[in-house]
Design a protein around this motif. Sequence first.
Motif, PDB file in Angstrom:
ATOM      1  N   MET A 155       9.705  29.277 -14.288  1.00 38.11           N
ATOM      2  CA  MET A 155       9.050  29.874 -13.753  1.00 38.11           C
ATOM      3  C   MET A 155       9.363  31.438 -13.477  1.00 38.11           C
ATOM      4  O   MET A 155       8.563  32.519 -13.835  1.00 38.11           O
ATOM      5  CB  MET A 155       8.828  29.366 -12.201  1.00 38.11           C
TER       6      MET A 155
ATOM      7  N   THR B 299      15.930  27.818  -5.841  1.00 43.52           N
ATOM      8  CA  THR B 299      15.162  28.483  -5.025  1.00 43.52           C
ATOM      9  C   THR B 299      15.119  29.907  -5.160  1.00 43.52           C
ATOM     10  O   THR B 299      14.037  30.586  -5.163  1.00 43.52           O
ATOM     11  CB  THR B 299      15.612  28.171  -3.552  1.00 43.52           C
TER      12      THR B 299
ATOM     13  N   ALA C 170      10.426  34.944  -9.169  1.00 45.63           N
ATOM     14  CA  ALA C 170       9.245  34.601  -9.892  1.00 45.63           C
ATOM     15  C   ALA C 170       8.096  35.007  -9.078  1.00 45.63           C
ATOM     16  O   ALA C 170       7.308  35.819  -9.529  1.00 45.63           O
ATOM     17  CB  ALA C 170       9.024  33.077 -10.247  1.00 45.63           C
TER      18      ALA C 170
ATOM     19  N   LYS D 136       9.689  32.375   0.885  1.00 42.32           N
ATOM     20  CA  LYS D 136      10.399  31.323  -0.106  1.00 42.32           C
ATOM     21  C   LYS D 136       9.614  29.992  -0.321  1.00 42.32           C
ATOM     22  O   LYS D 136       9.049  29.638   0.585  1.00 42.32           O
ATOM     23  CB  LYS D 136      11.838  31.192  -0.100  1.00 42.32           C
ATOM     24  N   ASP D 137       9.773  29.587  -1.459  1.00 39.99           N
ATOM     25  CA  ASP D 137       9.104  28.230  -1.560  1.00 39.99           C
ATOM     26  C   ASP D 137       9.599  27.075  -0.802  1.00 39.99           C
ATOM     27  O   ASP D 137      11.103  27.060  -0.799  1.00 39.99           O
ATOM     28  CB  ASP D 137       9.514  27.676  -3.408  1.00 39.99           C
TER      29      ASP D 137
ATOM     30  N   GLU E  43      12.535  23.866 -14.212  1.00 41.98           N
ATOM     31  CA  GLU E  43      11.148  24.248 -13.803  1.00 41.98           C
ATOM     32  C   GLU E  43      11.217  25.827 -13.429  1.00 41.98           C
ATOM     33  O   GLU E  43      10.505  26.659 -13.368  1.00 41.98           O
ATOM     34  CB  GLU E  43      10.632  23.280 -13.054  1.00 41.98           C
ATOM     35  N   SER E  44      12.256  25.628 -12.416  1.00 39.52           N
ATOM     36  CA  SER E  44      12.511  26.876 -11.426  1.00 39.52           C
ATOM     37  C   SER E  44      12.908  28.224 -12.286  1.00 39.52           C
ATOM     38  O   SER E  44      12.267  29.179 -12.358  1.00 39.52           O
ATOM     39  CB  SER E  44      13.657  26.798 -10.432  1.00 39.52           C
TER      40      SER E  44
ATOM     41  N   TRP F 141      14.134  19.963 -11.794  1.00 36.71           N
ATOM     42  CA  TRP F 141      13.550  20.811 -10.866  1.00 36.71           C
ATOM     43  C   TRP F 141      14.088  22.137 -11.073  1.00 36.71           C
ATOM     44  O   TRP F 141      13.405  23.139 -11.034  1.00 36.71           O
ATOM     45  CB  TRP F 141      13.853  20.508  -9.273  1.00 36.71           C
ATOM     46  N   TYR F 142      15.428  22.334 -11.486  1.00 38.79           N
ATOM     47  CA  TYR F 142      15.957  23.717 -11.696  1.00 38.79           C
ATOM     48  C   TYR F 142      15.629  24.082 -13.008  1.00 38.79           C
ATOM     49  O   TYR F 142      15.029  25.350 -13.051  1.00 38.79           O
ATOM     50  CB  TYR F 142      17.548  23.300 -11.943  1.00 38.79           C
TER      51      TYR F 142
ATOM     52  N   GLN G 242      15.503  31.453  -8.225  1.00 41.60           N
ATOM     53  CA  GLN G 242      14.635  31.671  -9.350  1.00 41.60           C
ATOM     54  C   GLN G 242      13.190  31.646  -9.138  1.00 41.60           C
ATOM     55  O   GLN G 242      12.370  32.645  -9.467  1.00 41.60           O
ATOM     56  CB  GLN G 242      14.934  30.732 -10.576  1.00 41.60           C
ATOM     57  N   ARG G 243      12.641  30.587  -8.176  1.00 38.24           N
ATOM     58  CA  ARG G 243      11.431  30.592  -7.824  1.00 38.24           C
ATOM     59  C   ARG G 243      10.929  31.651  -6.970  1.00 38.24           C
ATOM     60  O   ARG G 243       9.697  32.392  -7.114  1.00 38.24           O
ATOM     61  CB  ARG G 243      11.134  29.331  -6.980  1.00 38.24           C
ATOM     62  N   TRP G 244      11.829  32.122  -6.122  1.00 40.76           N
ATOM     63  CA  TRP G 244      11.490  33.312  -5.273  1.00 40.76           C
ATOM     64  C   TRP G 244      11.107  34.653  -6.052  1.00 40.76           C
ATOM     65  O   TRP G 244      10.334  35.351  -5.771  1.00 40.76           O
ATOM     66  CB  TRP G 244      12.541  33.554  -4.209  1.00 40.76           C
TER      67      TRP G 244
END
Length: 253
Positions: free
Chosen positions: A94, A52, A58, A72-73, A90-91, A87-88, A54-56
């Motif tokens: 990103m 989460t 990004a 946050k996603d 991909e995170s 999923w990780y 890493q996505r944030w």
Amino acid sequence: MTESLEYSALLRLIDERSAAFRSAVAAAPGLDAPVPSCPEWTVFDLVRHLGTGQRWWAAIVAAGPAEAPPAKDAAQAPREIEALLAWYTESNEMLLSALREAGPERECWTWWSAGVSPANTWGVARRRVHELLVHTYDAQLAAGTVQPMPVDVAIDGVAEFLDTCNSTPAAWPHAPATIQYHATEGRSWLLVLDGTGAWPAPLTVDAAPPSASATGTAEQLLLFVWGRLTLNDLKTEGDQQVFEQLIAWEPEE
């Protein structure tokens, strides 16, 4: 102050540490296994937290200069091991894609903008390297397969923590003090605490003795400042209460 790691090296380290993190998660007894260094967390919680994050970041990098971060996603991390690792992965991609596209100097929102670390993509990349470094240790501890940290990365990790987490213009609420950290690999750092805030400072030969000091390997010092080890794991001198005050301090800017 800040180390001179090249941006390309930081991106490579994010990739390398992520691979080590995934390997540790795969080696753990299961997603419900406890993480000893993160009380009340399971391996699943650890992966969800890091993915989460890493996505944030990004999204923060992609947004560029901003007064506040994006939300946050809200996507849920899957609870099956292979799907979770995908999923990780991909995170992490990103984040790397956003960092590559932005380059090292794009300004963006950061929670450390009032401190020493730059509020730009280089600062984000450096912070994420060390987030990964420590959480890989957490995952390896849960799996019972702790591996030594790369020494040069751990050394920069101590400096990065002082630059990011221990630099603030909020006035130190106790008597002025200095803390010196000594890595047995040959590096040392000084943290000054006074009415102007908390700031990493250059070491000089004519400086007064510090109020307190801690000595250990770079890895031990990094794990200490991140709350994974205690003062009992290090060699300390001087007033240990200064360390306790710093750990308990929650500055308001």
